[in-house]
Scaffold this active site. Sequence first.
Site: not given
Ligand code: C5P
Length: 227
Positions: A118, A8, A59-61, A30, A207-208, A178, A64-67, A187
């Site tokens: 989260t 990120d 991780d594009l989540k 990711k 991430g962080r 964490r 949208d509509i099913p099709n 978070q």
């Molecule tokens: O920096 P951190 O450890 O909080 O990053 C968490 C990663 O997980 C971010 O890329 C965030 O977009 C992703 N994420 C999330 N919660 C979700 C799905 C994905 O924090 N439910």
Amino acid sequence: MQLCVALDLPTKQENLELIHKIKDYPVWLKVGLRSYIRDGEEFLKDIKKINPDFKIFLDLKLYDIPNTMADAAESIMGLGVDMFNVHASAGKRAMKEVMDRLSCYENRPIVLAVTALTSFNEDEFNNVYGNSIAKKADQFAKDAHESGLDGVVCSAYESTSIKNITDKTFMTLTPGIRPFGEDAGDQQRVADVDFAKNADVDFIVVGRPIYKAQDPAFVVKKILEQI
Ligand code: C5P
């Protein structure tokens, strides 16, 4: 349990530098919305050039509509990633259509459904979904399981319950980790490595705590030892 490192950082260059630092560790990477929108398929190729054994979670989540979701899933198939996700709140019909569309491919990626982000606290979540996080996360997980997906994205706090109501092999991937009690940032529902391990989580996303560390490789090593 496997470690998935969230890429990120603000620029492609910084993400690539991070990947170089951790290239000898067996981790998943990711690639989220920001990186993919900015750096596209080329970035996925760059990752594989650094180490072809890296597994990639796109991780594009999708929501949208099913099709349209099924069309997008089929395009993702062509990118050669190892895992991607959709929103469970898009509904069972959409999730089933995605899985139907991928069913003719051998070696399709792992497909997960996002239950509750989260970053939501109870009040915020209730405002959008009209129910508690725990109840709705269970429902979304059941929907995803019945639609043939491989698992869900949830918080570590929901992992055990989700496995109990679906299947022990139904995967859970948990952000909001964490590893050793670091700063939670935005978070709301964070957990450490031990908690995730005890909750039978399959993938932790970090991430962080990794990319903001002085020595990211050291943090990755410590997490892998703990796992
Ligand atoms: O920096 P951190 O450890 O909080 O990053 C968490 C990663 O997980 C971010 O890329 C965030 O977009 C992703 N994420 C999330 N919660 C979700 C799905 C994905 O924090 N439910």
